[in-house]
Design a protein around this motif. Structure first.
Motif, mmCIF file in Angstrom:
data_model
loop_
_atom_site.group_PDB
_atom_site.id
_atom_site.type_symbol
_atom_site.label_atom_id
_atom_site.label_comp_id
_atom_site.label_asym_id
_atom_site.label_seq_id
_atom_site.Cartn_x
_atom_site.Cartn_y
_atom_site.Cartn_z
ATOM 1 N N THR A 106 47.078 33.504 30.451
ATOM 2 C CA THR A 106 45.649 33.346 29.875
ATOM 3 C C THR A 106 44.420 33.853 30.590
ATOM 4 O OG1 THR A 106 45.523 31.165 30.740
ATOM 5 C CG2 THR A 106 46.766 31.109 28.727
ATOM 6 N N ASP A 107 44.263 34.122 31.785
ATOM 7 C CA ASP A 107 43.119 34.232 32.498
ATOM 8 C C ASP A 107 43.589 35.181 33.836
ATOM 9 O OD1 ASP A 107 40.626 34.685 33.431
ATOM 10 O OD2 ASP A 107 40.357 32.581 33.911
ATOM 11 N N PRO A 108 44.255 36.154 33.516
ATOM 12 C CA PRO A 108 44.822 36.922 34.727
ATOM 13 C C PRO A 108 43.728 37.330 35.935
ATOM 14 C CG PRO A 108 44.780 38.431 33.114
ATOM 15 C CD PRO A 108 44.542 37.034 32.479
ATOM 16 N N SER A 109 42.640 37.340 35.557
ATOM 17 C CA SER A 109 41.511 37.814 36.611
ATOM 18 C C SER A 109 41.486 36.408 37.385
ATOM 19 C CB SER A 109 40.424 38.348 35.816
ATOM 20 O OG SER A 109 39.632 37.251 35.419
ATOM 21 N N TRP A 110 41.745 35.529 37.201
ATOM 22 C CA TRP A 110 41.328 33.938 37.771
ATOM 23 C C TRP A 110 41.776 34.427 39.246
ATOM 24 C CZ3 TRP A 110 44.002 30.647 40.860
ATOM 25 C CH2 TRP A 110 43.508 29.054 40.795
ATOM 26 N N PHE A 111 42.851 34.877 39.423
ATOM 27 C CA PHE A 111 43.423 34.804 41.030
ATOM 28 C C PHE A 111 42.426 35.761 41.890
ATOM 29 C CE2 PHE A 111 47.058 34.181 38.316
ATOM 30 C CZ PHE A 111 47.627 32.990 38.837
ATOM 31 N N GLU A 112 42.001 36.868 41.037
ATOM 32 C CA GLU A 112 41.098 37.928 41.943
ATOM 33 C C GLU A 112 39.747 37.099 42.016
ATOM 34 O OE1 GLU A 112 40.613 41.407 39.394
ATOM 35 O OE2 GLU A 112 42.705 41.926 39.995
ATOM 36 N N ARG A 113 39.178 36.543 41.063
ATOM 37 C CA ARG A 113 37.955 35.846 41.120
ATOM 38 C C ARG A 113 38.007 34.612 42.380
ATOM 39 N NH1 ARG A 113 38.604 35.054 35.812
ATOM 40 N NH2 ARG A 113 38.268 32.685 35.844
ATOM 41 N N LEU A 114 39.178 33.844 42.389
ATOM 42 C CA LEU A 114 39.135 32.821 43.467
ATOM 43 C C LEU A 114 39.238 33.562 44.988
ATOM 44 C CD1 LEU A 114 39.962 29.925 44.080
ATOM 45 C CD2 LEU A 114 42.319 30.616 44.207
#
Length: 302
Positions: A106-114
């Motif tokens: 649903t939000d694959p960029s979540w890990f990079e942003r974290l």
């Protein structure tokens, strides 16, 4: 009889090595709110006795597995660590298999942003982590509970990161502008006082402070001129007759000084002395009419 033995042979390993309990259904959980520090300060068995699920507020996420781990092997365990600081001091690992899979979809960029805001305490340290406890023990090892992540709130979007950066940049620029304005106003007030003290003399004000200091230290002051001197400091062992220029880099060679009158001397001594030491002040000086290498202090600016 053989069928019974085969059945036991199949069941016993499952009993020994499978989890002692099945996963709870997150939608059925009532989360108990707790501060991050309190969660980390409390023993696991005490937490479990009180509630089977927690909403942990204001907590850091210090470590996270590489997301490729679960992308390449969906059956792999995916761990994070929640802690009291970004470096993981006093932290607890939590399992995040289902949560990680959900975010990948649903939000694959979540890990990079974290990871991008890992050291930014505007975000990290203010996360809210929802987790429930799962028993991953078995008959041989006994019960062993671990927190399982249900959801995490507070990880910013790229848009929010950019917006916050722009807001911070503007706030910094506004502060610099306000500081510069305040300094200019303060300098103008000091210079006005310097001009007042220097009445009757050709005045070399705050804009010439650097050159004034050089002339003062070199004994090159001109008669009939008055100079704005920053960092003027009475010498510790001869404060009434000797002074130096004090800066962040040290102090100048000593310069012979006298004072226009006793009031000016008292003003300088009172303003600069502290517990047997002397601090720098700003004064107005002129050249002595008798001794060519001596400066006369006409008054104190601050």
């Amino acid at each position: 009889m053989k069928k019974t033995l085969y059945l036991l042979a199949a069941v016993i390993p499952l009993m020994l090595f499978s989890c002692a309990s099945t996963d709870v259904v997150p939608s059925d959980i009532q989360f108990t709110e707790i501060k991050g520090d309190d969660y980390l300060d409390t023993y696991m068995n005490q937490l479990i006795e009180k509630s089977n699920a927690y909403k942990i507020v204001d907590v850091y996420i210090s470590q996270i597995d590489d997301v490729s781990k679960i992308e390449t092997n969906p059956r792999a365990d995916f761990y994070m660590e929640i802690a009291e600081s970004p470096n993981g001091f006093r932290g607890r690992r939590v399992l995040a298999n289902n949560f990680a899979k959900k975010m990948i979809e649903t939000d694959p960029s979540w890990f990079e942003r974290l990871k991008a805001v890992h050291n930014n305490e505007r975000y990290n340290g203010h996360y809210t982590v929802y987790l429930y406890f799962k028993d991953i023990g078995n008959i041989m090892s006994g019960s062993e509970f671990i927190g399982v992540v249900h959801d995490i709130e507070g990880v910013p979007t790229y848009e929010k990161i950019d917006m916050d950066n722009e807001t911070e940049k503007k706030a910094r620029a506004d502060k610099e502008e306000a500081d510069a304005k305040a300094k200019a106003e303060a300098d103008a007030a000091k210079d006005a006082k310097g001009k007042e003290i220097a009445q009757g003399y050709i005045y070399h004000g705050i804009n010439e402070a650097s050159e004034n200091s050089t002339l003062f230290q070199g004994g090159a002051l001109e008669k009939g001129h008055a100079y704005y001197i920053k960092g003027f400091t009475p010498a510790k062992y001869s404060p009434a007759t000797v002074a130096v220029i004090m800066t962040l880099f040290g102090e100048s060679n000593p310069v012979l000084v006298s004072y226009k009158d006793q009031k000016v001397k008292a003003d300088v001594m009172n303003a600069s002395s502290l517990w047997g030491e002397y601090l720098p002040v700003t004064v107005i000086v002129t050249a002595d009419t008798v001794l060519p290498n001596r400066a006369v202090v006409l008054g104190i600016v601050e």
